[in-house]
Design an enzyme around this catalytic site. Structure first.
Site, PDB file in Angstrom:
ATOM      1  N   ARG A  42      20.657   7.976   0.337  1.00  0.00           N
ATOM      2  CA  ARG A  42      21.664   8.285  -0.687  1.00  0.00           C
ATOM      3  C   ARG A  42      23.072   8.122  -0.127  1.00  0.00           C
ATOM      4  O   ARG A  42      23.979   7.635  -0.817  1.00  0.00           O
ATOM      5  CB  ARG A  42      21.456   9.710  -1.206  1.00  0.00           C
ATOM      6  CG  ARG A  42      22.446  10.133  -2.288  1.00  0.00           C
ATOM      7  CD  ARG A  42      22.051  11.451  -2.929  1.00  0.00           C
ATOM      8  NE  ARG A  42      23.096  11.926  -3.834  1.00  0.00           N
ATOM      9  CZ  ARG A  42      23.891  12.967  -3.597  1.00  0.00           C
ATOM     10  NH1 ARG A  42      23.753  13.659  -2.470  1.00  0.00           N
ATOM     11  NH2 ARG A  42      24.810  13.334  -4.463  1.00  0.00           N
ATOM     12  N   HIS A  46      25.717   5.534  -1.807  1.00  0.00           N
ATOM     13  CA  HIS A  46      26.979   5.987  -2.376  1.00  0.00           C
ATOM     14  C   HIS A  46      28.183   5.414  -1.634  1.00  0.00           C
ATOM     15  O   HIS A  46      29.251   5.246  -2.223  1.00  0.00           O
ATOM     16  CB  HIS A  46      27.030   7.516  -2.378  1.00  0.00           C
ATOM     17  CG  HIS A  46      26.284   8.132  -3.512  1.00  0.00           C
ATOM     18  ND1 HIS A  46      26.728   9.232  -4.209  1.00  0.00           N
ATOM     19  CD2 HIS A  46      25.099   7.791  -4.086  1.00  0.00           C
ATOM     20  CE1 HIS A  46      25.862   9.538  -5.162  1.00  0.00           C
ATOM     21  NE2 HIS A  46      24.860   8.680  -5.097  1.00  0.00           N
ATOM     22  N   TRP A 186      11.002  13.335  -8.071  1.00  0.00           N
ATOM     23  CA  TRP A 186      10.440  12.350  -9.000  1.00  0.00           C
ATOM     24  C   TRP A 186       8.944  12.141  -8.793  1.00  0.00           C
ATOM     25  O   TRP A 186       8.215  11.870  -9.741  1.00  0.00           O
ATOM     26  CB  TRP A 186      11.149  11.008  -8.815  1.00  0.00           C
ATOM     27  CG  TRP A 186      12.558  10.952  -9.271  1.00  0.00           C
ATOM     28  CD1 TRP A 186      13.009  10.582 -10.520  1.00  0.00           C
ATOM     29  CD2 TRP A 186      13.746  11.239  -8.505  1.00  0.00           C
ATOM     30  NE1 TRP A 186      14.383  10.620 -10.564  1.00  0.00           N
ATOM     31  CE2 TRP A 186      14.865  11.018  -9.344  1.00  0.00           C
ATOM     32  CE3 TRP A 186      13.960  11.651  -7.191  1.00  0.00           C
ATOM     33  CZ2 TRP A 186      16.177  11.204  -8.913  1.00  0.00           C
ATOM     34  CZ3 TRP A 186      15.275  11.831  -6.753  1.00  0.00           C
ATOM     35  CH2 TRP A 186      16.351  11.624  -7.609  1.00  0.00           C
TER      36      TRP A 186
END
Length: 346
Positions: A42, A46, A186
């Site tokens: 992540r 980002h 998820w």
């Protein structure tokens, strides 16, 4: 002839040492599901996802998240943990830039978690001030739909297929209400890279239920039956999907790729490797030899910012003697290099 003191890009041997160090730190029993891998992915995504193809601004060069202007963006909440995980490596290898370290760590983490090998090239430099940090608001809002996804990703130069492939990274990690506002994972194994995200999204299409969290945020949830856990009296953790995930099912151009990736893991791995490599190169310009030729690289060479704190602190919480946070000493070093060059020209 004046001697060129501009720092050079790291060698393959040096980078191999860094990769080994990243592998060694991935196991983090006290963090989330026992791995730093997902949050490192992540961080890299980002750091690169601020790119704007029209203006050529943003992207993976500069490590702008060291500054409050970028690091303080609500979309980057929680990434101070990822940056702190990498500080021991920065201490051991002070020559590597944060911009290279953040992107390389994600590449290593994905492969170590069972994902595909992803091409990666170094040479990114660290900004000496925040003048080139991109404006906030360029990262996706997970509460939106397909139009928003296209607005964000088309701006970076991605197409529909690439948007779906990149979404497959949601196979890793989980959301936190104190960061993104959403909560949960998820898939059942969020530290193993696979195409399970697409399988779960598609197979339970009619079973996903809207759920409003205490903070008012809406997401979709599903409890996957697990007889073994239920027999032992353990509560099965519900899985979740974001509104942007559900948009992949409802959009007629996104959905075919969801179906293809759910059926064909090899196809997904191949496409993900290509598109993640593209993501890591956003905002980077190279010459024929592969050297980075962005303006800041040409001017100052391969400049590594000073090491930050070992603890997870937000950019605004850094210590004194800083110009736009920890880049102060780096800016001073760059000015010394420029003075030496100017003196040599005289």
């Amino acid at each position: 002839m004046a001697q060129d003191n501009t720092p050079k890009q790291p060698t393959a041997a040096q980078l191999n040492e860094v990769k080994a160090a990243v592998r060694a730190l991935l196991h983090q029993p006290g963090y989330d599901d026992g791995s730093a891998g997902p949050v490192l992915v992540r961080l890299a995504w980002h750091s690169a996802g601020t790119y704007d193809a029209a203006s050529g601004t943003g992207g993976s060069n500069g490590a702008g998240m060291r500054y409050e202007a970028e690091g303080g963006d609500p979309a980057n909440a929680g990434l101070q943990h990822a940056r702190a995980f990498l500080e021991p490596i920065k201490a051991k290898f002070p020559w590597i830039t944060y911009a290279d370290l953040w992107t390389l760590a994600a590449i290593v983490a994905i492969e170590e978690m069972g994902g595909p090998a992803i091409p990666w090239r170094g040479g990114r430099t660290d900004f000496t001030d925040e003048s080139k940090v991109p404006p906030r608001g360029r990262l996706p809002d997970a509460a939106q739909g397909s139009d928003h996804l296209r607005h964000i990703f088309f701006r970076m130069g991605f197409d529909d297929q690439e948007i779906v492939a990149l979404s497959g990274a949601h196979n890793l990690g989980r959301c936190h209400t104190d960061r993104s506002g959403f909560e949960g994972k998820w898939v059942n194994n969020p530290t193993r890279f696979s195409n399970q995200y697409f399988k779960v999204l598609l197979a339970n299409e009619k079973a996903w239920k809207r759920k409003r969290l205490d903070n008012g945020v809406e997401q979709f949830v599903y409890v996957e039956e697990d007889p073994d856990l239920q027999a032992e009296g353990e509560e099965v953790e519900e899985l979740m999907m974001l509104p942007t995930d559900m948009a992949l099912l409802s959009d007629p151009k996104f959905r075919p790729w969801v179906e293809k990736y759910a059926k064909d893991k090899d196809l997904f791995f191949d496409h993900f490797s290509k598109v993640f490599a593209k993501l890591m190169e956003l905002g980077i310009r190279r010459d024929a030899a592969g050297n980075v030729i962005n303006e800041e690289n040409e001017k100052d060479g391969y400049q590594s910012a000073p090491k930050k704190s070992d603890t997870a602190t937000a950019p605004g919480d850094q210590g004194p003697r800083q110009v736009g946070h920890e880049a102060g000493p780096l800016k001073e070093d760059n000015e010394k290099i420029r003075r030496r060059k100017d003196g040599a020209k005289l």
